[in-house]
Every structure is written in structure tokens, then in C-alpha cells.
Scaffold this motif. Structure first.
Motif, PDB file in Angstrom:
ATOM      1  N   THR A  72      -2.996  31.215  43.157  1.00  0.00           N
ATOM      2  CA  THR A  72      -2.722  29.972  42.420  1.00  0.00           C
ATOM      3  C   THR A  72      -2.855  30.141  40.912  1.00  0.00           C
ATOM      4  N   ALA A  73      -3.078  31.383  40.448  1.00  0.00           N
ATOM      5  CA  ALA A  73      -3.208  31.623  39.013  1.00  0.00           C
ATOM      6  C   ALA A  73      -1.863  31.403  38.314  1.00  0.00           C
ATOM      7  N   SER A  74      -1.927  31.073  37.038  1.00  0.00           N
ATOM      8  CA  SER A  74      -0.704  30.744  36.300  1.00  0.00           C
ATOM      9  C   SER A  74       0.217  31.946  36.144  1.00  0.00           C
ATOM     10  N   TYR A  75      -0.336  33.153  35.985  1.00  0.00           N
ATOM     11  CA  TYR A  75       0.516  34.321  35.762  1.00  0.00           C
ATOM     12  C   TYR A  75       1.301  34.721  37.010  1.00  0.00           C
ATOM     13  N   MET A  76       0.962  34.165  38.179  1.00  0.00           N
ATOM     14  CA  MET A  76       1.710  34.470  39.385  1.00  0.00           C
ATOM     15  C   MET A  76       3.133  33.901  39.341  1.00  0.00           C
ATOM     16  N   ASP A  77       3.380  32.933  38.447  1.00  0.00           N
ATOM     17  CA  ASP A  77       4.730  32.386  38.330  1.00  0.00           C
ATOM     18  C   ASP A  77       5.725  33.436  37.872  1.00  0.00           C
ATOM     19  N   LEU A  78       5.252  34.451  37.148  1.00  0.00           N
ATOM     20  CA  LEU A  78       6.135  35.486  36.627  1.00  0.00           C
ATOM     21  C   LEU A  78       6.320  36.649  37.605  1.00  0.00           C
ATOM     22  N   GLN A  79       5.573  36.662  38.694  1.00  0.00           N
ATOM     23  CA  GLN A  79       5.615  37.793  39.609  1.00  0.00           C
ATOM     24  C   GLN A  79       6.391  37.515  40.888  1.00  0.00           C
ATOM     25  N   ALA A  80       6.399  36.281  41.337  1.00  0.00           N
ATOM     26  CA  ALA A  80       7.040  35.980  42.606  1.00  0.00           C
ATOM     27  C   ALA A  80       7.505  34.539  42.609  1.00  0.00           C
ATOM     28  N   THR A  81       8.443  34.271  43.470  1.00  0.00           N
ATOM     29  CA  THR A  81       8.923  32.910  43.626  1.00  0.00           C
ATOM     30  C   THR A  81       7.912  32.082  44.404  1.00  0.00           C
ATOM     31  N   ASP A  82       8.146  30.793  44.407  1.00  0.00           N
ATOM     32  CA  ASP A  82       7.230  29.913  45.136  1.00  0.00           C
ATOM     33  C   ASP A  82       7.230  30.221  46.630  1.00  0.00           C
ATOM     34  N   ALA A  83       8.382  30.598  47.172  1.00  0.00           N
ATOM     35  CA  ALA A  83       8.462  30.903  48.605  1.00  0.00           C
ATOM     36  C   ALA A  83       7.618  32.123  48.948  1.00  0.00           C
ATOM     37  N   VAL A  84       7.703  33.149  48.110  1.00  0.00           N
ATOM     38  CA  VAL A  84       6.921  34.368  48.376  1.00  0.00           C
ATOM     39  C   VAL A  84       5.435  34.088  48.197  1.00  0.00           C
ATOM     40  N   ARG A  85       5.081  33.322  47.174  1.00  0.00           N
ATOM     41  CA  ARG A  85       3.670  32.988  46.969  1.00  0.00           C
ATOM     42  C   ARG A  85       3.133  32.159  48.126  1.00  0.00           C
ATOM     43  N   THR A  86       3.934  31.242  48.619  1.00  0.00           N
ATOM     44  CA  THR A  86       3.489  30.440  49.762  1.00  0.00           C
ATOM     45  C   THR A  86       3.291  31.305  50.991  1.00  0.00           C
ATOM     46  N   ARG A  87       4.203  32.242  51.197  1.00  0.00           N
ATOM     47  CA  ARG A  87       4.055  33.149  52.336  1.00  0.00           C
ATOM     48  C   ARG A  87       2.805  34.018  52.189  1.00  0.00           C
TER      49      ARG A  87
ATOM     50  N   LEU B 184     -11.812  40.755  35.575  1.00  0.00           N
ATOM     51  CA  LEU B 184     -11.621  41.845  36.526  1.00  0.00           C
ATOM     52  C   LEU B 184     -12.244  41.518  37.877  1.00  0.00           C
ATOM     53  N   LEU B 185     -13.275  40.709  37.860  1.00  0.00           N
ATOM     54  CA  LEU B 185     -13.939  40.327  39.105  1.00  0.00           C
ATOM     55  C   LEU B 185     -13.175  39.237  39.841  1.00  0.00           C
ATOM     56  N   THR B 186     -12.613  38.294  39.111  1.00  0.00           N
ATOM     57  CA  THR B 186     -11.979  37.141  39.741  1.00  0.00           C
ATOM     58  C   THR B 186     -10.467  37.154  39.682  1.00  0.00           C
ATOM     59  N   GLY B 187      -9.873  38.119  38.956  1.00  0.00           N
ATOM     60  CA  GLY B 187      -8.424  38.112  38.807  1.00  0.00           C
ATOM     61  C   GLY B 187      -7.947  37.083  37.820  1.00  0.00           C
ATOM     62  N   GLY B 188      -8.621  36.985  36.674  1.00  0.00           N
ATOM     63  CA  GLY B 188      -8.276  35.997  35.664  1.00  0.00           C
ATOM     64  C   GLY B 188      -7.058  36.381  34.848  1.00  0.00           C
ATOM     65  N   ASP B 189      -6.746  35.550  33.843  1.00  0.00           N
ATOM     66  CA  ASP B 189      -5.539  35.754  33.047  1.00  0.00           C
ATOM     67  C   ASP B 189      -5.583  37.038  32.224  1.00  0.00           C
ATOM     68  N   ARG B 190      -6.759  37.493  31.820  1.00  0.00           N
ATOM     69  CA  ARG B 190      -6.842  38.715  31.024  1.00  0.00           C
ATOM     70  C   ARG B 190      -6.856  39.971  31.870  1.00  0.00           C
ATOM     71  N   ALA B 191      -6.842  39.820  33.177  1.00  0.00           N
ATOM     72  CA  ALA B 191      -6.766  40.969  34.087  1.00  0.00           C
ATOM     73  C   ALA B 191      -5.892  40.595  35.276  1.00  0.00           C
ATOM     74  N   PRO B 192      -4.576  40.386  35.052  1.00  0.00           N
ATOM     75  CA  PRO B 192      -3.697  39.948  36.142  1.00  0.00           C
ATOM     76  C   PRO B 192      -3.566  41.020  37.217  1.00  0.00           C
ATOM     77  N   VAL B 193      -3.325  40.573  38.415  1.00  0.00           N
ATOM     78  CA  VAL B 193      -3.190  41.470  39.556  1.00  0.00           C
ATOM     79  C   VAL B 193      -1.871  41.164  40.265  1.00  0.00           C
ATOM     80  N   ARG B 194      -1.529  41.999  41.210  1.00  0.00           N
ATOM     81  CA  ARG B 194      -0.317  41.805  41.997  1.00  0.00           C
ATOM     82  C   ARG B 194      -0.525  40.697  43.026  1.00  0.00           C
ATOM     83  N   LEU B 195       0.531  40.474  43.791  1.00  0.00           N
ATOM     84  CA  LEU B 195       0.513  39.350  44.716  1.00  0.00           C
ATOM     85  C   LEU B 195      -0.611  39.470  45.741  1.00  0.00           C
ATOM     86  N   LEU B 196      -0.752  40.637  46.343  1.00  0.00           N
ATOM     87  CA  LEU B 196      -1.795  40.856  47.353  1.00  0.00           C
ATOM     88  C   LEU B 196      -2.949  41.702  46.833  1.00  0.00           C
ATOM     89  N   GLU B 197      -2.942  42.013  45.575  1.00  0.00           N
ATOM     90  CA  GLU B 197      -3.964  42.917  45.031  1.00  0.00           C
ATOM     91  C   GLU B 197      -5.325  42.250  44.951  1.00  0.00           C
TER      92      GLU B 197
END
Length: 383
Positions: free
Chosen positions: A105-120, A204-217
Motif C-alpha cells: 500500500t506504499a505510495s511508490y508501488m504506483d510506479l511499479q505495478a498496476t492496481d490489478a497486479v498489486r491487488t493480486r 530499510l526495516l519497514t520498506g519506506g519511501d527512502r528504501a523502496p522494494v519490489r512488489l513481493l520483496e
């Protein structure tokens, strides 16, 4: 304790479902990247070398989990440590899939995947957490005493129900390698927290905006601390030679070897051996840590996957009571409602004392002193 047949089948089915979910995401990324080599470069931080429709969702953790789930699904059916294997897989799943609930649900996930992929991906995270919880519930609810057999001792599959623990050498090796790995991982996290600052390390611990991660990372610090915590638990179990040592230690070893493989692959790709004299000490230590994790994980797998020893005092183990099978009466300790045990070889059989329902002892039997003559009869009243 061991598992009933229904619990074994249920645990194998849950682990197989987890493996299928991970395999589906890997297949999705494999189809996107076009080749296994390109996907491997993506996992190990190399140049992609491909044009992807979207950023790959998986990391090196996914193939490691796929290996763990597949092994647990097989072990749940016949392994003597099936219950411990289900517990190890359940705890590992909960620890690694929990951050997805807020990372996706992080904001940077909008740039990595579509809503359908994020929902899945979010549905997959919820399903993984539910299946991991199901593994723990199955291991707890399906337990039964190890002495309860569904087979005779001579029948196939009887020994598979007897829990085993690691041998002394395997337990010592697991304690040393797992304890050292946990200490090294925690030391590096302390180093990054001091070097980057507390705010960045928290991301880095929570996956915040300054340390973005992949969809399942899994966020790097969260992954490191989870592996360190499980390694410490497995090391303590190894010190006590507990049944949980082998499955939990093997699961941690897979994650350690996977992380070490990423570091070693990066060092080989960058040809760091050509510049050993020019590299700073910290870079040498990072590469040495990756090599230690790779070799240590492989050694742990080789040691912990060997057959264990029966648990002392358990059914079928030294010091335990042999189980009763078909055609043999169960052994019962003397107590209320049971006759006393028969005397052992070399001692005369115990004779019941005279009393209600038993005749007096035969004086001619030769056991004990001769009987004393009866006392004289009392005179009648009035004499």
C-alpha cells in the motif's frame, strides 16, 4: 510427539499450495524477462539485459521459499520430523510475508505495478499468511503421542512415526554455524544503522519511501533480522538437540545460502578479485560474509538433512517402552486394578498370603520355616 495421518496430509497440502503460489509468481517473472539467465541477473542485482513489461516482482527469496515449501510438503507425509517441519515453514511464512500488508500500500508501488497486479499480490500475501497459520494449527492439533502406532513394528512406515533429533556432531555444527551467522547478520545491520542513520535504516526495516522494494520483496533489514532471529532459535535448539533443530536449521540454511549466492554472484560479475588491493576493508568484509553464508548454508544443509537419532525416552528409542502391536497385549504397570508383575528369572514365584479366596500355604513345599502348631482350644464357659 508425531502427527496423525490426517494432519500429515493436511500439512502437505498446505505446503504444496504455498509452493504453487510462489511458483506462479516466478513463472510470471520468467515469462516477462524471457529467460532464466535474465531473471537470475535480476535477482542478483546485475544489469537486466531485457525489456520487461513491468519490474519483476520476485527476488532471490522466492526460489528459496519454493525449495523450502516443496521439501516440507514431501516431509509432511513420511518424515519423522513432520510436525517440526510444519512449524518451521509456518513461522518462516509469517515472518517473511507480514511486511507485504503495508508495503503493497506504499505510495511508490504506483510506479511499479498496476492496481490489478498489486491487488493480486495483496491477495497472495493474505493467502500466504492464512496458509502459514494453517501449518502451525495443523502441527499443534494433529499431534499425538509417539507411542501410538497405526502399524506394527515390522510393517512398513512404522519407524517414520518416531521423532528423531540431530546427532551430537550435527547439533554442535548447527549451533556454531547458526549462532555465528546470526551474530554476523546483526553486526552488519548495526553497521548500516550507524552509517545510514536511524531514519533510513527504519525505512530499510519497514520498506519506506527512502528504501523502496519490489512488489513481493521483503525489506532488507526486516529479512535480515528475521533470519537472524530464526537462526538463534535453531542454534538454541541445536544446543539442546531438539527435534526442531533439523527442519528449522535447514530452512534458515537455505535463506543464508541464497543471500550468499547473491553476494558471490555480484562479486564474480564485477570481477572484484582483480582489484583486491584497491578495495576498502569493508568491501572485503562484505564479500567474505557472502562467501561465508554460501558455504555455511551448504554445510548446514549437508549436516542437517542426514537422518537423525531417536529421541531418548521416546517410543522406539533407547530407554523407551516398546510399543504394543497387533497380537500383543499392551504393557501395563502394576497398580490399582492390575495384578502384580511376575517375578524375574532366578527368584521363586511369590505366593499369595492366606486370606479370602486363597488356600493356606502347603507346609510340605519347603519354602520358609515349618508352620507352628495350632494354639490349644479355649475351655468352654463355666470351667
Amino acid at each position: 510427539m508425531t502427527l496423525s495421518r490426517g494432519a500429515r496430509i493436511t500439512g502437505a497440502a498446505l505446503a504444496a499450495l504455498l509452493a504453487l503460489m510462489v511458483a506462479a509468481w516466478i513463472a510470471r517473472d520468467l515469462g516477462d524477462t524471457g529467460s532464466a539467465a535474465a531473471l537470475w541477473r535480476s535477482w542478483t542485482g546485475g544489469a537486466p539485459g531485457f525489456v520487461a513489461v513491468a519490474q519483476p516482482a520476485t527476488t532471490i527469496v522466492e526460489p528459496a521459499l519454493l525449495l523450502v515449501y516443496a521439501a516440507v510438503a514431501v516431509a509432511a507425509l513420511r518424515s519423522p520430523v513432520a510436525a517440526a517441519a510444519l512449524v518451521a515453514a509456518g513461522v518462516l511464512t509469517l515472518g517473511l510475508r507480514l511486511p507485504a500488508l503495508w508495503v503493497l500500500t506504499a505510495s511508490y508501488m504506483d510506479l511499479q505495478a498496476t492496481d490489478a497486479v498489486r491487488t493480486r499480490a495483496l491477495y497472495s500475501a493474505f493467502a500466504a499468511l492464512a496458509l502459514g497459520t494453517g501449518l502451525l494449527v495443523t502441527a499443534a492439533a494433529g499431534r499425538r503421542p509417539a507411542g501410538e502406532r497405526q502399524f506394527t513394528r515390522q510393517a512398513p512406515g512404522a519407524e517414520a512415526l518416531t521423532p528423531t533429533r540431530p546427532g551430537r556432531g550435527a547439533a554442535v555444527t548447527a549451533f556454531l554455524l547458526l549462532g555465528t551467522s546470526a551474530a554476523v547478520v546483526v553486526a552488519w545491520q548495526a553497521r548500516w544503522a550507524w552509517l545510514l542513520g536511524a531514519d533510513v535504516w527504519l525505512d530499510l526495516l519497514t520498506g519506506g519511501d527512502r528504501a523502496p522494494v519490489r512488489l513481493l520483496e521483503v525489506p532488507s533489514a526486516w529479512l535480515a533480522l528475521t533470519v537472524a532471529a530464526l537462526a538463534l532459535v535453531a542454534a538454541g535448539c541445536g544446543l539442546a538437540r531438539a527435534v526442531l533443530t533439523r527442519p528449522l536449521g535447514a530452512a534458515v540454511a537455505v535463506l543464508l545460502a541464497a543471500d550468499g549466492a547473491v553476494g558471490v554472484a555480484h562479486a564474480v560479475r564485477q570481477e572484484l578479485w582483480r582489484y583486491l588491493g584497491e578495495l576498502p576493508l569493508e568491501r572485503h568484509l562484505v564479500t567474505a560474509t557472502a562467501l561465508f553464508e554460501l558455504v555455511g548454508g551448504a554445510v548446514l544443509l549437508a549436516v542437517l538433512l542426514r537422518p537423525g537419532e531417536p529421541v531418548p525416552g521416546g517410543d522406539g528409542a533407547p530407554g523407551g517402552t516398546a510399543p504394543s502391536g497387533y497380537g500383543y497385549p499392551p504393557a501395563r504397570a502394576p497398580g490399582y486394578g492390575y495384578p502384580p508383575a511376575r517375578p524375574s528369572y532366578g527368584y521363586p514365584p511369590a505366593r499369595p498370603a492366606p486370606g479370602y479366596g486363597y488356600p493356606p500355604p502347603d507346609p510340605s513345599s519347603g519354602f520358609g520355616p515349618p508352620p507352628s502348631p495350632p494354639p490349644p482350644a479355649s475351655p468352654p464357659p463355666g470351667w
